[in-house]
Scaffold this motif. Structure first.
Motif, mmCIF file in Angstrom:
data_model
loop_
_atom_site.group_PDB
_atom_site.id
_atom_site.type_symbol
_atom_site.label_atom_id
_atom_site.label_comp_id
_atom_site.label_asym_id
_atom_site.label_seq_id
_atom_site.Cartn_x
_atom_site.Cartn_y
_atom_site.Cartn_z
ATOM 1 N N ASP A 1 39.021 36.541 45.346
ATOM 2 C CA ASP A 1 38.352 37.793 45.672
ATOM 3 C C ASP A 1 37.578 38.255 44.445
ATOM 4 N N HIS A 2 36.314 38.603 44.639
ATOM 5 C CA HIS A 2 35.455 39.051 43.541
ATOM 6 C C HIS A 2 35.480 38.077 42.359
ATOM 7 N N GLY A 3 35.489 36.785 42.665
ATOM 8 C CA GLY A 3 35.440 35.763 41.623
ATOM 9 C C GLY A 3 36.769 35.470 40.962
ATOM 10 N N THR A 4 37.850 36.122 41.394
ATOM 11 C CA THR A 4 39.161 35.934 40.786
ATOM 12 C C THR A 4 40.085 35.203 41.746
ATOM 13 N N ILE A 5 40.689 34.118 41.281
ATOM 14 C CA ILE A 5 41.672 33.383 42.074
ATOM 15 C C ILE A 5 42.956 34.200 42.067
#
Length: 160
Positions: A142-146
């Motif tokens: 989500d939003h570039g975060t795993i």
């Protein structure tokens, strides 16, 4: 400097201004002034914290709702999008291509609350022709975060 600054804080909005100054090779005062200018110009619209709610005791249900609408003369999709994003339970509204016009993200406590929103609020708006609801069952990124990083076992295997 402006674009580099934006790229850095998009990934980590908690990074200290003095660290930004070192990374970008400028004075901390320049960073603070640039951040203030970016906020004033509406380029920086807010600062958010990404939370993995599955790791808490709080129950939340997220849904993606595709919405087909009739665009308004002279205003296109803007007026109906504004009506939708003003509901407090709506997290985001996007104009999209394809079979539907808008994508609405919603967060509620239960499936029933999302269903009630769609039937009692969204479907009753004059321009809404149809909707399709998709529930998010698990978030991986989500939003570039795993969110659910796998931990690799780095121990060596020793065999006799």
């Amino acid at each position: 400097m402006r674009e580099e600054l934006l790229q850095i804080i998009e990934k980590n909005s908690k990074i200290a201004p003095n660290e930004l100054a070192v990374i970008l090779g400028v004075r901390e005062e320049d960073i603070l002034n640039e951040l203030a200018a970016l906020e004033k110009e509406g380029i920086i619209c807010g600062y958010h914290t990404l939370i993995d709610w599955e790791k808490t005791s709080l129950e939340k249900v997220n849904a993606l709702i595709e919405v087909r609408v009739t665009p308004q003369r002279g205003q296109g999709f803007d007026r109906i999008a504004e009506r939708i994003y003003n509901y407090p339970e709506v997290r985001a509204v996007y104009l999209i291509s394809g079979g539907y016009d808008l994508l609405v993200t919603l967060e509620e406590k239960s499936l029933k609350e999302i269903s009630n929103f769609v039937t009692d609020k969204l479907s009753t708006l004059e321009s809404v022709l149809s909707t399709a609801t998709h529930f998010i069952l698990k978030k991986y990124k989500d939003h570039g975060t795993i969110l659910d990083k796998k931990h690799n076992d780095e121990r060596e295997i020793i065999t006799p």
